[in-house]
Design a protein around this motif. Structure first.
Motif, PDB file in Angstrom:
ATOM      1  N   ARG A  79      -1.101   8.217 -29.035  1.00 54.50           N
ATOM      2  CA  ARG A  79       0.104   8.391 -27.475  1.00 54.50           C
ATOM      3  C   ARG A  79      -0.499   9.390 -26.953  1.00 54.50           C
ATOM      4  O   ARG A  79      -0.855   9.485 -25.419  1.00 54.50           O
ATOM      5  N   ALA A  80      -0.876  10.460 -28.135  1.00 50.30           N
ATOM      6  CA  ALA A  80      -1.724  11.604 -26.590  1.00 50.30           C
ATOM      7  C   ALA A  80      -2.650  11.462 -25.946  1.00 50.30           C
ATOM      8  O   ALA A  80      -3.131  11.774 -24.852  1.00 50.30           O
ATOM      9  N   HIS A  81      -3.249  10.434 -26.840  1.00 45.94           N
ATOM     10  CA  HIS A  81      -5.032  10.174 -26.127  1.00 45.94           C
ATOM     11  C   HIS A  81      -4.498  10.010 -24.060  1.00 45.94           C
ATOM     12  O   HIS A  81      -5.083   9.669 -23.719  1.00 45.94           O
ATOM     13  N   LEU A  82      -4.330   8.655 -25.012  1.00 47.08           N
ATOM     14  CA  LEU A  82      -3.237   7.597 -23.898  1.00 47.08           C
ATOM     15  C   LEU A  82      -3.237   8.587 -22.859  1.00 47.08           C
ATOM     16  O   LEU A  82      -2.693   8.566 -21.113  1.00 47.08           O
ATOM     17  N   ALA A  83      -1.848   9.021 -23.158  1.00 48.78           N
ATOM     18  CA  ALA A  83      -0.912  10.492 -22.020  1.00 48.78           C
ATOM     19  C   ALA A  83      -2.169  11.343 -21.407  1.00 48.78           C
ATOM     20  O   ALA A  83      -1.698  11.367 -19.902  1.00 48.78           O
ATOM     21  N   ALA A  84      -3.154  12.048 -21.595  1.00 51.88           N
ATOM     22  CA  ALA A  84      -3.198  12.590 -21.265  1.00 51.88           C
ATOM     23  C   ALA A  84      -4.613  12.013 -20.275  1.00 51.88           C
ATOM     24  O   ALA A  84      -4.829  12.206 -19.281  1.00 51.88           O
ATOM     25  N   GLY A  85      -4.872  10.581 -20.689  1.00 53.07           N
ATOM     26  CA  GLY A  85      -6.444   9.670 -20.242  1.00 53.07           C
ATOM     27  C   GLY A  85      -5.121   9.262 -18.417  1.00 53.07           C
ATOM     28  O   GLY A  85      -5.776   9.788 -17.498  1.00 53.07           O
TER      29      GLY A  85
END
Length: 294
Positions: free
Chosen positions: A247-253
Motif C-alpha cells: 500500500r505504501a509503495h503504491l501511494a508513493a508511486g
C-alpha cells in the motif's frame, strides 16, 4: 469493500479484497479476506435481518445488543423515520443501545445525509457516522464529495467487483524470448516487441515525466521498474512484502505521477511512453529475419 457477492467466484472475491486494500480501501465485509489476509473486517446489518423481525425497532435493539457500536441500516422502510427511531432508542436505552453509525443505501444520499446529520446533531449524537452505499462508483462518490454531503464512509462493491465499463482485459502474456533467442508474433495488429525488456521511469525532480520500454540489457537513463519476483518456478521472498508495504509503495508511486493523471477525467496531455531505439531495431531485425523465411 462490500462486493464479494458480485464477484465471479470465491477466489475473485479474495483477490478483489486484497487489491482494494492495497489501493487504499480501509476494510472489507469479506470475513475470509480478514482471516487470511489480515484486512480489517467491517460491515453493517442486512435488510433481511430487519425484515425478519416484527418491526424495525426490535431489529435495531437486538442487533445493537449483539454488536455494540455497530452501524445500522436505515432505508429498509423509511430512512428519516429510522434515524428518528435510532435517536429515540438512544435516549431511552442509553448505554444499552450504542450505535456507531447509520447506513444510507438508497435514495438521494446527499439530501438524506444532510437531513440525517441535522437530526443526529440536534439530538446530541454528533459521534454517529454516516455511511453511504448502494451502486456507488468513483463518479457517484466524487459527485457526493463535490456536493459536500456529510458522509463519513463510502461502501463500494459491485462497481469494483464486476467492472461494467471494462468487463474484459485486452491483454495477454506473449512469448518473446526462448532459450536465449528473441521470438514473437508478426500477426497484423498484434506485432510483438521481441526479447526480454525493462521499463525505465524518467523523473524531473519528484515528478515522473515519462517511461521508456527498452531491451533488458541496454543502459537507459531512469529508474528501472521491473524486478524479478519468481525464479525456477518459485516466488521470491522479496516479492511478498505484505499489504502495508504494498500500500505504501503504491501511494508513493501515485504521488510521483503528474497531477493531470490523478483525475477522473481524461488528461489533456497523455503520459508519454516511448520505445527505445535499440528495441525498435531488434523488432526490425526480427521482422526482416522472418520475412526472408516466407
Amino acid at each position: 469493500y462490500f462486493g464479494a457477492r458480485r464477484t465471479h467466484g470465491r477466489d475473485a472475491a479474495l483477490a478483489c479484497a486484497r487489491a482494494l486494500s492495497i489501493a487504499g480501501y480501509v476494510g472489507t465485509s469479506n470475513l475470509e479476506a480478514g482471516q487470511r489476509l489480515g484486512i480489517p473486517v467491517v460491515g453493517t446489518v442486512a435488510h433481511s435481518y430487519i425484515e425478519a423481525h416484527p418491526d424495525e425497532e426490535q431489529a435495531f435493539i437486538r442487533f445493537a445488543e449483539h454488536y455494540p457500536g455497530t452501524t445500522l441500516l436505515v432505508d429498509t422502510y423509511d430512512t428519516l423515520h429510522a434515524v428518528q427511531r435510532i435517536i429515540a432508542l438512544s435516549h431511552r436505552l442509553g448505554e444499552r443501545f450504542k450505535v456507531g453509525g447509520i447506513r444510507l443505501d438508497s435514495g438521494d444520499r446527499a439530501t438524506l445525509a444532510r437531513q440525517s446529520r441535522s437530526l443526529l446533531d440536534a439530538a446530541g449524537l454528533t459521534d454517529v457516522r454516516i455511511v453511504a452505499s448502494g451502486n456507488l462508483d468513483e463518479y457517484r462518490v466524487a459527485a457526493l464529495r463535490a456536493a459536500r454531503a456529510p458522509i463519513d464512509v463510502f461502501g463500494v462493491g459491485t462497481a469494483v467487483s464486476v467492472v461494467a465499463d471494462g468487463p474484459s482485459l485486452e491483454a495477454a502474456y506473449k512469448l518473446v524470448s526462448y532459450n536465449g533467442r528473441d521470438c514473437g508474433k508478426l500477426s497484423p495488429g498484434k506485432v510483438s516487441l521481441p526479447g526480454p525488456k525493462q521499463v525505465y521511469r524518467i523523473m524531473e525532480g519528484n515528478s515522473a515525466i515519462g517511461d521508456v520500454i527498452a531491451r533488458r540489457d541496454e543502459a537507459v537513463m531512469g529508474e528501472p521498474l521491473l524486478h524479478c519476483v519468481m525464479r525456477k518456478g518459485c516466488r521470491l521472498p522479496s516479492a511478498s512484502p505484505g499489504l502495508s508495504a504494498s500500500r505504501a509503495h503504491l501511494a508513493a508511486g501515485l504521488d510521483r505521477l503528474p497531477a493531470r493523471l490523478q483525475s477522473l477525467s481524461d488528461a489533456a496531455q497523455p503520459y508519454p511512453v516511448a520505445v527505445s531505439q535499440a528495441l525498435l531495431a531488434a523488432q526490425s531485425r526480427f521482422q526482416q529475419l522472418h520475412s526472408e523465411d516466407t
